[in-house]
Design a protein around this motif. Structure first.
Motif, short mmCIF file in Angstrom:
data_model
loop_
_atom_site.label_atom_id
_atom_site.label_comp_id
_atom_site.label_asym_id
_atom_site.label_seq_id
_atom_site.Cartn_x
_atom_site.Cartn_y
_atom_site.Cartn_z
N ALA A 240 0.83 -1.21 0.00
CA ALA A 240 0.00 0.00 0.00
C ALA A 240 0.86 1.26 0.00
CB ALA A 240 -0.92 -0.01 1.23
N PHE A 241 1.96 1.20 0.72
CA PHE A 241 2.84 2.38 0.79
C PHE A 241 3.45 2.71 -0.56
CE2 PHE A 241 6.83 4.61 1.53
CZ PHE A 241 6.37 5.68 2.28
N ALA A 242 3.69 1.71 -1.38
CA ALA A 242 4.21 1.98 -2.72
C ALA A 242 3.24 2.88 -3.50
CB ALA A 242 4.45 0.67 -3.47
N ALA A 243 1.94 2.62 -3.34
CA ALA A 243 0.93 3.48 -3.98
C ALA A 243 0.88 4.85 -3.32
CB ALA A 243 -0.44 2.80 -3.92
N ALA B 187 12.66 -8.72 8.97
CA ALA B 187 13.15 -7.45 8.44
C ALA B 187 13.72 -7.62 7.03
CB ALA B 187 14.21 -6.86 9.37
N ASP B 188 14.37 -8.75 6.79
CA ASP B 188 14.94 -8.98 5.45
C ASP B 188 13.85 -9.07 4.40
OD1 ASP B 188 17.50 -8.99 6.47
OD2 ASP B 188 17.62 -11.17 6.64
N GLY B 189 12.76 -9.74 4.73
CA GLY B 189 11.65 -9.84 3.81
C GLY B 189 11.02 -8.48 3.53
N ALA B 190 10.93 -7.64 4.57
CA ALA B 190 10.39 -6.29 4.40
C ALA B 190 11.28 -5.47 3.48
CB ALA B 190 10.23 -5.62 5.76
N ALA C 170 12.37 -2.98 -1.76
CA ALA C 170 13.29 -2.78 -2.89
C ALA C 170 12.60 -3.15 -4.20
CB ALA C 170 14.54 -3.62 -2.69
N GLU C 171 11.87 -4.25 -4.19
CA GLU C 171 11.17 -4.70 -5.41
C GLU C 171 10.17 -3.65 -5.88
OE1 GLU C 171 7.77 -8.05 -6.40
OE2 GLU C 171 9.31 -8.53 -4.91
N ALA D 48 12.48 1.28 -1.12
CA ALA D 48 13.45 0.93 -0.08
C ALA D 48 14.07 2.17 0.55
CB ALA D 48 14.54 0.03 -0.66
N HIS D 49 14.25 3.23 -0.23
CA HIS D 49 14.87 4.45 0.29
C HIS D 49 13.97 5.20 1.26
CE1 HIS D 49 12.36 5.70 -3.05
NE2 HIS D 49 12.44 6.96 -2.64
#
Length: 350
Positions: free
Chosen positions: A193-196, A214-217, A222-223, A227-228
């Motif tokens: 949702a945050f990507a949108a 955390a690694d999965g998040a 990144a995908e 990520a930034h």
């Protein structure tokens, strides 16, 4: 003198149940000697956990033998938590002491109905059904305890929140999540949702505070190209949580299952607008959406739209946070909850 014995996780442990215990203890639960708390669980390795559970059981058995137990109040969740407390419940029943169950955890019904079967399921239901009374955090759990476990005295009982002087609000553009980083908490729904959200509000950032995947998040962020904007501080203590709340534009809890999450009460107490899924007691906590936005589990567009509404409208954000503060002060303050708890103790231990 006989005392009510409350058992549950150490107040220093992680999780909502420990937060409830900590709130009780910090506000006079043991004053006067009529109520005592015994920690049955601590964070750490398997050996440390087993040692704590064993020591707690021996302490409780000693109190039973000496005739010093008026009532056993059990904070209970699914899995290992249930079986850890089963020995205490059985011992109390052996000594004919009443048991008050306090059901936590959004997966408890599934634990009994799906994960248990045969003799283990019958044993679990027998332990539950032998209690004198029970507290549930939702009407669904209360109804299940009445119909499936056969308990006659069941009531929906609120989690307590302490009145505190939260840090001065200086909201920025952070979207805050507090909890374990895992699928059932909706963390990966939130990242999607945050990507949108980021496409419409490029200055927003996402803060996921908690232990877990955390690694999965990071990989998913990144995908999706965000990520930034992602900050992963790990598990944070009360002081750090207060700082994150003060700086947050809103708090989001997109869990797939919950009971009565303490993190929502903390956000309401800190005057932070809330967006959460309509699970467990959350609709009642948010007064059916008057004190925050309710979204469907897994509905990514709805979650993104609700986050954007708060980010885009300061007046709406202030209105929601003000309503939330009024509601939490009227329904969930620890002083009110403690009075109600002590009254129930008197009835059951009479």
């Amino acid at each position: 003198m006989k005392s009510v014995i409350m058992i549950g996780p150490s107040p220093a442990a992680r999780g909502g149940m420990a937060s409830v215990v900590q709130t009780y203890l910090a506000h006079g639960y043991e004053e006067g000697g009529r109520c005592r708390f015994i920690a049955t669980h601590v964070d750490g390795g398997a050996l440390r956990k087993a040692a704590r559970a064993g020591a707690a059981l021996l302490q409780f058995l000693g109190l039973l033998v000496l005739g010093r137990v008026a009532l056993l109040h059990v904070h209970l969740a699914s899995g290992v938590s249930f079986w850890r407390k089963a020995a205490f419940i059985a011992a109390a029943r052996l000594f004919r002491r009443p048991v008050l169950l306090h059901l936590h955890g959004g997966e408890f019904i599934d634990f009994v109905e799906v994960r248990l079967s045969g003799r283990r399921q019958r044993l679990a239901l027998a332990l539950l059904g032998g209690a004198a009374a029970a507290f549930a955090l939702t009407e669904v759990s209360a109804a299940w305890l009445r119909t499936r476990a056969g308990l006659g005295q069941v009531e929906v009982f609120p989690n307590p929140i302490a009145s505190s002087a939260p840090l001065a609000r200086r909201p920025g553009r952070s979207v805050l999540f507090l909890g374990r980083l895992e699928e059932k908490k909706g963390v990966f729904d939130l990242i999607r949702a945050f990507a949108a959200v980021h496409a419409r509000a490029p200055d927003a950032r996402l803060v996921l505070a908690g232990d877990g995947d955390a690694d999965g998040a990071r990989a998913l962020a990144a995908e999706l190209g965000v990520a930034h904007c992602l900050h992963l501080p790990g598990w944070v203590d009360a002081g750090a949580r207060a700082v994150l709340m003060a700086e947050a534009a809103l708090f989001v809890l997109p869990s797939h299952k919950e009971q009565m999450p303490m993190s929502i009460l903390e956000a309401m107490m800190a005057s932070v607008p809330v967006v959460a899924t309509d699970v467990g007691a959350v609709p009642q906590m948010l007064d059916q959406g008057k004190c925050g936005f309710l979204v469907q589990v897994g509905n990514i567009p709805q979650l993104a739209a609700s986050i954007l509404r708060i980010l885009d409208d300061n007046i709406l954000a202030d209105t929601i946070s003000e309503r939330g503060l009024v509601r939490v002060k009227s329904e969930y303050m620890v002083e009110t909850v403690l009075r109600r708890l002590r009254h129930r103790y008197e009835e059951l231990a009479a």
